[in-house]
Motif scaffolding. Structure first.
Motif, PDB file in Angstrom:
ATOM      1  N   ALA A 221       5.574  -3.265  -1.985  1.00 47.11           N
ATOM      2  CA  ALA A 221       5.164  -2.162  -1.374  1.00 47.11           C
ATOM      3  C   ALA A 221       5.427  -0.776  -1.590  1.00 47.11           C
ATOM      4  CB  ALA A 221       5.649  -2.428   0.302  1.00 47.11           C
TER       5      ALA A 221
ATOM      6  N   GLN B  33       1.358   9.257   4.613  1.00 43.99           N
ATOM      7  CA  GLN B  33       1.880   8.446   5.703  1.00 43.99           C
ATOM      8  C   GLN B  33       3.183   8.598   5.612  1.00 43.99           C
ATOM      9  OE1 GLN B  33      -0.785   8.023   7.745  1.00 43.99           O
ATOM     10  NE2 GLN B  33       0.397   6.200   8.200  1.00 43.99           N
TER      11      GLN B  33
ATOM     12  N   HIS C 136       0.402  -9.777   4.900  1.00 46.33           N
ATOM     13  CA  HIS C 136      -0.620  -8.820   4.495  1.00 46.33           C
ATOM     14  C   HIS C 136      -0.077  -7.501   3.989  1.00 46.33           C
ATOM     15  CE1 HIS C 136      -4.325  -7.128   2.865  1.00 46.33           C
ATOM     16  NE2 HIS C 136      -4.214  -6.471   3.927  1.00 46.33           N
ATOM     17  N   MET C 137      -0.012  -6.994   2.554  1.00 45.33           N
ATOM     18  CA  MET C 137       0.517  -5.411   2.457  1.00 45.33           C
ATOM     19  C   MET C 137      -0.784  -4.486   2.534  1.00 45.33           C
ATOM     20  SD  MET C 137       2.424  -4.102  -0.752  1.00 45.33           S
ATOM     21  CE  MET C 137       0.801  -3.749  -1.857  1.00 45.33           C
ATOM     22  N   ARG C 138      -0.633  -3.375   2.952  1.00 44.31           N
ATOM     23  CA  ARG C 138      -1.613  -2.367   3.067  1.00 44.31           C
ATOM     24  C   ARG C 138      -1.226  -1.180   2.071  1.00 44.31           C
ATOM     25  NH1 ARG C 138      -1.621   0.645   7.653  1.00 44.31           N
ATOM     26  NH2 ARG C 138      -3.826   1.635   7.108  1.00 44.31           N
ATOM     27  N   VAL C 139      -2.030  -0.706   1.597  1.00 48.65           N
ATOM     28  CA  VAL C 139      -1.928   0.614   0.665  1.00 48.65           C
ATOM     29  C   VAL C 139      -2.336   1.749   1.443  1.00 48.65           C
ATOM     30  CG1 VAL C 139      -2.530   1.820  -1.446  1.00 48.65           C
ATOM     31  CG2 VAL C 139      -2.242  -0.982  -1.642  1.00 48.65           C
ATOM     32  N   VAL C 140      -1.323   2.414   1.503  1.00 46.11           N
ATOM     33  CA  VAL C 140      -1.576   3.631   2.681  1.00 46.11           C
ATOM     34  C   VAL C 140      -1.473   4.849   2.056  1.00 46.11           C
ATOM     35  CG1 VAL C 140      -0.250   2.563   4.506  1.00 46.11           C
ATOM     36  CG2 VAL C 140       0.861   4.044   2.979  1.00 46.11           C
TER      37      VAL C 140
ATOM     38  N   ASN D 126       2.757   1.939  -2.828  1.00 40.91           N
ATOM     39  CA  ASN D 126       2.798   2.981  -2.086  1.00 40.91           C
ATOM     40  C   ASN D 126       3.713   4.100  -2.592  1.00 40.91           C
ATOM     41  OD1 ASN D 126       1.019   2.152   0.449  1.00 40.91           O
ATOM     42  ND2 ASN D 126       2.359   0.334  -0.018  1.00 40.91           N
TER      43      ASN D 126
ATOM     44  N   ASP E 299       3.780  -0.197   9.184  1.00 36.12           N
ATOM     45  CA  ASP E 299       2.164   0.512   8.796  1.00 36.12           C
ATOM     46  C   ASP E 299       1.949  -0.271   7.239  1.00 36.12           C
ATOM     47  OD1 ASP E 299       0.369   2.289   8.309  1.00 36.12           O
ATOM     48  OD2 ASP E 299       1.834   4.031   7.372  1.00 36.12           O
ATOM     49  N   MET E 300       2.820  -0.817   6.403  1.00 38.20           N
ATOM     50  CA  MET E 300       2.500  -1.208   5.383  1.00 38.20           C
ATOM     51  C   MET E 300       2.451  -2.762   5.420  1.00 38.20           C
ATOM     52  SD  MET E 300       4.330   0.621   2.391  1.00 38.20           S
ATOM     53  CE  MET E 300       6.087   1.146   2.986  1.00 38.20           C
TER      54      MET E 300
ATOM     55  N   PRO F 236       1.194  -4.827   8.565  1.00 37.22           N
ATOM     56  CA  PRO F 236       0.979  -4.930  10.203  1.00 37.22           C
ATOM     57  C   PRO F 236       1.105  -6.260  10.571  1.00 37.22           C
ATOM     58  CG  PRO F 236      -0.971  -3.940   8.833  1.00 37.22           C
ATOM     59  CD  PRO F 236       0.117  -4.243   7.721  1.00 37.22           C
TER      60      PRO F 236
END
Length: 229
Positions: free
Chosen positions: A176, A10, A2-6, A180, A223-224, A226
């Motif tokens: 990512a 960051q 699962h990719m996060r947008v930060v 990001n 971070d991107m 987890p």
């Protein structure tokens, strides 16, 4: 995965986190940085072997990511951790490294033409068949360099930490970086500043900057993406 947008800030946080880990074992990280620089320099100087630096870089990044993970867990780090990371993930890392090698070959083949293209754009000399070829080569060089950098940046970390296949890791790294972009841009500017500092210090700062790049890559990846518990 699962990719996060930060958030864009960051990008600087990744550097701060890497510095905190570096301070746990500075001498060990500097030693690993020296090994990295020496092997890269030797490969670059060997006839017909300069493109192999791309293969080494991907493999070494995978090993360094394993070493960072071990250091965060135990507070200790050594060359054995890097070697263990490479051995445990050799096949997928090597597959990603082959992609890096292909990108390096494309950039090598178009590099001289790309320089000519820059001169043409700077001095307005476009207009004949040679200038058109130079501009096309420059476009190919730029495209390959950007796509390669985006795809390879986090791929070794995703292979080692998240168990991703080479293809999934390359795609996820590209996605990512794209999603990001602000954080990646801030991070890239900071790294560029650190590299400039290395030049101004006649390479001395590179002993610290080299391992920091791997440490910050670990921070960016976790971070991107987890890790699932």
């Amino acid at each position: 995965m699962h990719m996060r947008v930060v958030a864009g800030r960051q990008g600087s946080q990744w550097i701060a986190e890497s510095w905190a880990v570096f301070q746990l074992r500075p001498a060990s990280w500097i030693l690993l940085g020296v090994i990295d620089l020496l092997v890269t320099a030797v490969l670059y100087e060997l006839p017909y072997a300069s493109d192999l630096t791309a293969v080494f870089t991907v493999l070494w990044t995978g090993g360094m990511i394993c070493a960072v993970d071990h250091c965060r867990a135990t507070g200790n780090v050594g060359l054995a951790d890097v070697v263990r990371g490479i051995r445990a993930n050799f096949q997928p890392l090597f597959a990603a490294a082959v992609f890096g090698l292909l990108i390096a070959i494309v950039c090598d083949l178009t590099g001289d033409r790309a320089a000519s293209a820059l001169q043409l754009l700077a001095f307005g000399g476009a207009g004949n068949s040679h200038s058109l070829v130079a501009l096309i080569a420059g476009a190919i060089y730029l495209t390959a360099a950007v796509i390669g950098t985006m795809a390879l940046w986090l791929a070794p970390a995703l292979i080692v930490l998240n168990g991703a296949t080479p293809a999934d890791a390359l795609r996820a790294s590209f996605a990512a970086t794209w999603h990001n972009g602000q954080a990646a841009l801030m991070y890239g500017l900071i790294v560029a500043g650190l590299m400039l500092a290395s030049v101004l210090t006649l390479g001395v700062a590179l002993l610290v900057v080299a391992p920091l790049i791997y440490l910050s890559t670990y921070a960016a990846s976790t971070d991107m993406f987890p890790r699932e518990l």
